[in-house]
Design an enzyme around this catalytic site. Sequence first.
Site, short mmCIF file in Angstrom:
data_model
loop_
_atom_site.label_atom_id
_atom_site.label_comp_id
_atom_site.label_asym_id
_atom_site.label_seq_id
_atom_site.Cartn_x
_atom_site.Cartn_y
_atom_site.Cartn_z
N GLU A 103 12.91 -8.49 -6.71
CA GLU A 103 12.43 -7.42 -7.75
C GLU A 103 13.71 -7.70 -8.91
OE1 GLU A 103 12.64 -3.41 -5.96
OE2 GLU A 103 10.66 -3.62 -5.00
N GLY A 111 -0.35 -9.11 8.66
CA GLY A 111 -0.66 -7.73 8.92
C GLY A 111 0.79 -6.87 9.16
N GLY A 122 3.03 -5.82 7.01
CA GLY A 122 2.96 -4.69 6.04
C GLY A 122 2.05 -3.62 6.45
N ASN A 153 4.24 -5.53 -10.38
CA ASN A 153 4.08 -6.11 -8.81
C ASN A 153 2.51 -5.88 -8.59
OD1 ASN A 153 4.31 -6.97 -6.44
ND2 ASN A 153 6.02 -5.96 -5.99
N TYR A 155 -1.47 -1.76 -1.55
CA TYR A 155 -1.54 -0.57 -1.42
C TYR A 155 -2.90 0.22 -1.80
CZ TYR A 155 3.55 -1.09 -1.19
OH TYR A 155 4.82 -1.67 -0.80
#
Length: 156
Positions: free
Chosen positions: A24, A93, A95, A122, A129
């Site tokens: 990040e 898988g 996450g 991101n 998500y």
Amino acid sequence: MIRTAIVEDVPTILRLVRELADYERALHEVQATEEDLRTGLFGPEPRAFAHVAEHEGEVVGFALWFLTYSTWTGRHGIHLDDLYVSPDARGHGYGKALLTELGRIADERGYGRVEWAVLNWNESAIGFYKSLGALPQDQFTIYRVAGDAITRLAEG
């Protein structure tokens, strides 16, 4: 395998926190120490919680979270502070499994929300998500008071 973190996981969790911060572009902002994480996650009154993803006995990812409360729903919720899977373990898988575990906890305990923040740039995380049904809450802007600003605020 997803499991609740144990105190022996602290060095690995801190390493993963640093990997995430580096990704990040904010490694220089990490101040947490192993002792900080031990106290926060396993001290006499822990206020934060963590789950880890294991692959062949090695921790490859983590989710660190804490409880929130909504006066509108009248229920607690989960705020996911960090979700991270090492680059070499992505695509398997982990996450999704970590988020699924938080969803299970929220559902089992009657919590009203699971929420988190994502950096605007991101795109891969945002796409991931959204694929899980998460929706951006763009009607709010997060504000933060930190460092010397906390002292100034406390002084009125």
